[in-house]
Design an enzyme around this catalytic site. Sequence first.
Site, PDB file in Angstrom:
ATOM      1  N   GLY A 181       1.076  -1.179   0.122  1.00 43.47           N
ATOM      2  CA  GLY A 181       0.114   0.120   0.013  1.00 43.47           C
ATOM      3  C   GLY A 181       0.939   1.367   0.091  1.00 43.47           C
ATOM      4  N   HIS A 208       7.092  -4.017   1.365  1.00 44.70           N
ATOM      5  CA  HIS A 208       7.279  -3.000   0.558  1.00 44.70           C
ATOM      6  C   HIS A 208       7.920  -1.534   1.088  1.00 44.70           C
ATOM      7  CE1 HIS A 208       4.371  -5.299  -1.852  1.00 44.70           C
ATOM      8  NE2 HIS A 208       4.447  -4.504  -2.651  1.00 44.70           N
ATOM      9  N   GLU A 211      10.098   2.369  -2.498  1.00 40.19           N
ATOM     10  CA  GLU A 211       9.359   2.515  -3.991  1.00 40.19           C
ATOM     11  C   GLU A 211       8.994   3.954  -3.968  1.00 40.19           C
ATOM     12  OE1 GLU A 211       5.843   0.581  -6.612  1.00 40.19           O
ATOM     13  OE2 GLU A 211       5.724   0.170  -4.365  1.00 40.19           O
TER      14      GLU A 211
END
Length: 361
Positions: A181, A208, A211
């Site tokens: 997310g 994650h 990014e």
Amino acid sequence: MSTLSPSSPTRDVVRRAPKVLLHDHLDGGLRPQTIIDLADEVGHELPANDAEALGRWFRESADSGSLVRYLETFDHTVAVMQTGAAITRVARECVEDLVADGVVYAEIRYAPEQHVEGGLTLDEVVAAVKDGFEQGVAAAEGRIVVRQLLTAMRHAARSMEIAQLSIAWRDRGVAGFDIAGAEAGFPPTRHLDAFEYLQRENSHFTIHAGEAFGLPSIWQALQWCGADRLGHGVRIIDDITVGEDGAVELGRLASYVRDKRIPLEMCPASNVQTGAADSIAEHPIGLLTRLRFRVTVNTDNRLMSGTSMTDEMTALVEAFGYGLRDLEWFTLNAMKSAFLPFDERLEIINGIIKPGYAVLA
């Protein structure tokens, strides 16, 4: 330009090469026609009702330079994945498409919490994916090994629940845990209790990080949360300086990532779409590969990026002049970094990957 091999494999050779995929979202890899079929069943309105036009809409919508808008495309794929039969079909077709692309090992991630609007329980969602994967593997006669990664959403408050779900299913096809997310405003430390729980359970997880957000996200993922791998991690380049004379200097965090051999789940095509890199040729993967970080190549979302592992690797061959030995190096990096028991990783490396590349060479 790589120094490992002067040869440039053709696209057909790249397609036939054994590949390992660590970062791929189940809800980001649907076939356009499948979306149309499933949308008809549930009455979900789509922006296009022709498979070719719908596929083009997904690619163009994702190709915006904005991670937020990129993520909005998932509203349609998630909407048609709210029944067990639909999820199983998507999972089976995912395996079929990967086998056709030469993938021999894959970890496919998705967020179970996003598939319960139709009344499924979290366990039923995981079971439906498991059924689809098993059907796909059986049809491929064992030419691929596939595992699930259960993802929690950064903006939600169910990370502990999903972490516990991953432990409950870890001997039944689930290899690990992930969070995904929007990064900005939702640091991984918000889910510290889930990561500490997973560590106590001797479990694997990726995060994650790096990014759309920079070094603080990577630092928290590693030094506070204890991530085994970095999902993307492309912004580690911000801690690397290249002088006018070509001399390279690594900061403390970049040095740590390289020294510890922390795997980077890099997704070149997706990174260009979301603005994390200006082009494939300018993607940090080139420098990070030259510096021998633990780089892996991945698809992220095959539908939104209109990509495959063959596409990703072919683009790198064209941009950096990589040869077969470079592609084998990426593949071995990924297999070494898989959330699979050591002996099973070794079996795939020695029994499939190395012999496969030896034949091509």
